[in-house]
Design an enzyme around this catalytic site. Structure first.
Site, mmCIF file in Angstrom:
data_model
loop_
_atom_site.group_PDB
_atom_site.id
_atom_site.type_symbol
_atom_site.label_atom_id
_atom_site.label_comp_id
_atom_site.label_asym_id
_atom_site.label_seq_id
_atom_site.Cartn_x
_atom_site.Cartn_y
_atom_site.Cartn_z
ATOM 1 N N PRO A 70 0.864 -1.226 0.082
ATOM 2 C CA PRO A 70 -0.164 -0.060 -0.047
ATOM 3 C C PRO A 70 0.719 1.223 -0.120
ATOM 4 O O PRO A 70 0.529 2.187 -0.562
ATOM 5 C CB PRO A 70 -0.758 -0.127 1.257
ATOM 6 C CG PRO A 70 -0.942 -1.491 1.368
ATOM 7 C CD PRO A 70 0.233 -2.175 1.045
ATOM 8 N N GLU A 125 4.629 -2.343 -13.621
ATOM 9 C CA GLU A 125 6.030 -2.372 -14.146
ATOM 10 C C GLU A 125 6.665 -0.990 -13.979
ATOM 11 O O GLU A 125 7.761 -0.923 -14.409
ATOM 12 C CB GLU A 125 6.446 -3.130 -15.259
ATOM 13 C CG GLU A 125 5.521 -4.397 -15.608
ATOM 14 C CD GLU A 125 5.488 -5.575 -14.523
ATOM 15 O OE1 GLU A 125 6.468 -5.396 -13.795
ATOM 16 O OE2 GLU A 125 5.287 -6.621 -14.993
ATOM 17 N N GLN A 170 -12.332 5.591 -31.253
ATOM 18 C CA GLN A 170 -12.555 6.672 -31.970
ATOM 19 C C GLN A 170 -13.075 6.340 -33.478
ATOM 20 O O GLN A 170 -14.056 6.627 -33.904
ATOM 21 C CB GLN A 170 -11.550 7.692 -32.199
ATOM 22 C CG GLN A 170 -12.071 9.257 -32.583
ATOM 23 C CD GLN A 170 -12.916 9.821 -31.611
ATOM 24 O OE1 GLN A 170 -12.738 9.752 -30.466
ATOM 25 N NE2 GLN A 170 -13.599 10.842 -32.064
ATOM 26 N N SER A 209 5.808 2.258 -6.679
ATOM 27 C CA SER A 209 7.070 2.721 -7.392
ATOM 28 C C SER A 209 8.435 2.819 -6.295
ATOM 29 O O SER A 209 9.584 2.573 -7.148
ATOM 30 C CB SER A 209 6.892 3.988 -7.915
ATOM 31 O OG SER A 209 5.679 4.130 -8.823
ATOM 32 N N ARG A 263 10.124 -5.116 -18.160
ATOM 33 C CA ARG A 263 9.667 -3.910 -18.961
ATOM 34 C C ARG A 263 9.723 -4.032 -20.404
ATOM 35 O O ARG A 263 8.617 -3.483 -21.149
ATOM 36 C CB ARG A 263 10.448 -2.667 -18.505
ATOM 37 C CG ARG A 263 10.122 -2.094 -16.977
ATOM 38 C CD ARG A 263 11.305 -1.420 -16.453
ATOM 39 N NE ARG A 263 10.562 -0.711 -15.111
ATOM 40 C CZ ARG A 263 11.414 -0.459 -14.047
ATOM 41 N NH1 ARG A 263 12.662 -0.526 -14.408
ATOM 42 N NH2 ARG A 263 10.903 -0.085 -13.026
ATOM 43 N N HIS A 319 -14.154 3.659 -34.573
ATOM 44 C CA HIS A 319 -15.339 2.764 -34.098
ATOM 45 C C HIS A 319 -16.709 3.658 -34.027
ATOM 46 O O HIS A 319 -17.638 3.026 -34.036
ATOM 47 C CB HIS A 319 -15.261 1.629 -33.070
ATOM 48 C CG HIS A 319 -14.442 0.419 -33.847
ATOM 49 N ND1 HIS A 319 -13.065 0.271 -34.000
ATOM 50 C CD2 HIS A 319 -14.934 -0.690 -33.953
ATOM 51 C CE1 HIS A 319 -12.728 -0.875 -34.321
ATOM 52 N NE2 HIS A 319 -13.880 -1.553 -34.181
ATOM 53 N N GLY A 320 -16.207 4.843 -33.585
ATOM 54 C CA GLY A 320 -17.604 5.759 -33.267
ATOM 55 C C GLY A 320 -18.096 5.385 -32.145
ATOM 56 O O GLY A 320 -17.533 4.852 -31.233
#
Length: 400
Positions: free
Chosen positions: A139, A379, A352, A143, A259, A354-355
């Protein structure tokens, strides 16, 4: 009389620098497996947040996907990061969790000191019988892994582990969990990362042993396996199950490969959006034309496809460096940053194109976007990657 210049000779097709017939065969096999075996399962189970079926994991094991980087002596393919990432791209194109689950084998959780036991675990890993989970984050330590607070106190031949881990994917279904713990506080002249160690927790599948409890974390995407918040309450681990001797450094080394693996998965997701859009733009009609006829749409698709190719070339280059044994923490951070940001944007462009249909669960493109969005976070977030890159390019001044 006007003479006509002869047609120029055809431009020869030059294979990519990392191409070999063996890699082409492996890629073709992985692509076919993803399309025929993974994609139908993903389309069925992702909408209900289902887990990867054990039957599919067994099929993956038969293909060798869990032992790509395990040496041939122990039943693996004996290949490198390049092939591992290449297969991950193909699997992630169908369902990112399937491209991810292979990372939880590949010899993970086998770094115990006893050579006989290590050899046994490597063989199980290559067969897909030793699939694990990684418990690094907490928690208050994501990073900043140097801030890990989960404590392991030695008591005779055992460590007694107390603390909490978060974002542990596949924890309950796993055969083992690798847990980053603190065995000692750093001295006054030591870095904050001093005193960290990695412990191997062996367990039965589909349950938690006494001393460990878990709560599932409800995610908006990345379905296929459950991600857990774990609580360790006096859980005992044999001292012999300590992996390596440099907990933080080992975790950092693992993160470099992770990564590049994430970059490959991001490319697979972005490629999925491009391929889905190619089909949709030919099927969807407006103003009595397929919408793929309109220049603005065509240019967007062209940009999407170009960015996917760029990111693929970069991750393959960095994977090649890893296989050569080159230090490439900066390059791994760069490709993770570039490929994942690309994937989030390209899959967003796919929605976008595909609307309104893109904003439904009727098409796969929304799944690609949900999963791609996570790649910019796990990661190490994009911000952490920028910090890693900048710190290696521009040392801070004494006054900084």
């Amino acid at each position: 009389m006007t003479t006509v210049d002869p047609l120029p000779p055809p431009v020869p097709v030059v294979a990519p620098p990392y191409h070999t017939p063996e890699r082409e065969e492996l890629q073709t096999r992985a692509r076919r497996f993803a399309a025929e075996r993974v994609l139908p399962v993903a389309n069925e189970l992702d909408p209900v947040k289902g887990e990867i079926p054990r039957s599919l994991l067994d099929e993956m094991a038969d293909e060798g996907w869990f032992g790509i980087t395990v040496d041939r002596e122990h039943g693996g393919m004996g290949l490198g990061a390049f092939e591992y990432c290449m297969v991950a791209e193909e699997l992630a194109r169908a369902w990112m969790s399937v491209g991810s689950i292979i990372a939880r084998a590949q010899g993970a959780g086998t770094g115990v000191s006893d050579p006989t036991r290590r050899a046994e675990l490597l063989r199980r890993s290559a067969k897909g019988q030793w699939i694990g989970a990684i418990a690094l984050s907490e928690p208050d330590a994501g990073s900043d892994l140097a801030g890990v607070a989960t404590r392991a106190v030695r008591d005779g031949d055992e460590f007694v582990v107390t603390g909490r881990k978060r974002w542990t994917g596949n924890a309950k279904a796993a055969d083992f969990i690798q847990v980053l713990v603190r065995t000692a506080d750093p001295g006054p002249d030591e870095k904050r990362s001093a005193g960290l160690a990695t412990l191997l927790v062996e367990k039965e599948r589909d349950g938690f042993p006494e001393g460990i409890t878990g709560s599932p974390i409800d995610k908006i995407g990345y379905h296929g396996f459950v991600t857990w918040d774990l609580e360790f309450d006096g859980f005992r681990v044999p001292v012999a199950n300590q992996i390596g001797t440099a907990g933080f450094a080992d975790a950092q080394k693992w993160l470099n490969i992770a990564r590049v693996h994430t970059a490959a998965r991001a490319v697979g997701l972005a490629r999925a959006a491009v391929e889905d859009c190619i089909v949709y733009l030919q099927d969807r009609e407006q103003f009595e034309h397929p919408i793929g006829d309109f220049q603005a749409v065509r240019f967007t698709l062209a940009n999407m496809a170009a960015r996917v190719e760029q990111a693929r070339a970069f991750y393959q280059h960095v994977a090649h460096l890893i296989d050569l044994g080159q230090p490439c923490e900066r390059e791994a951070a760069m490709v993770k940053l570039m490929a994942t940001e690309m994937a989030a944007e390209v899959t967003g462009d796919g929605i976008q194109l595909h609307g309104g249909n893109g904003y439904t669960t009727e098409h796969q493109v929304e799944r690609h976007w949900r999963d791609a969005r996570l790649t910019t976070i796990f990661e190490g977030t994009s911000e952490i990657q920028r910090k890693i890159i900048a710190d290696r390019l521009l040392p801070r001044s004494p006054l900084g």
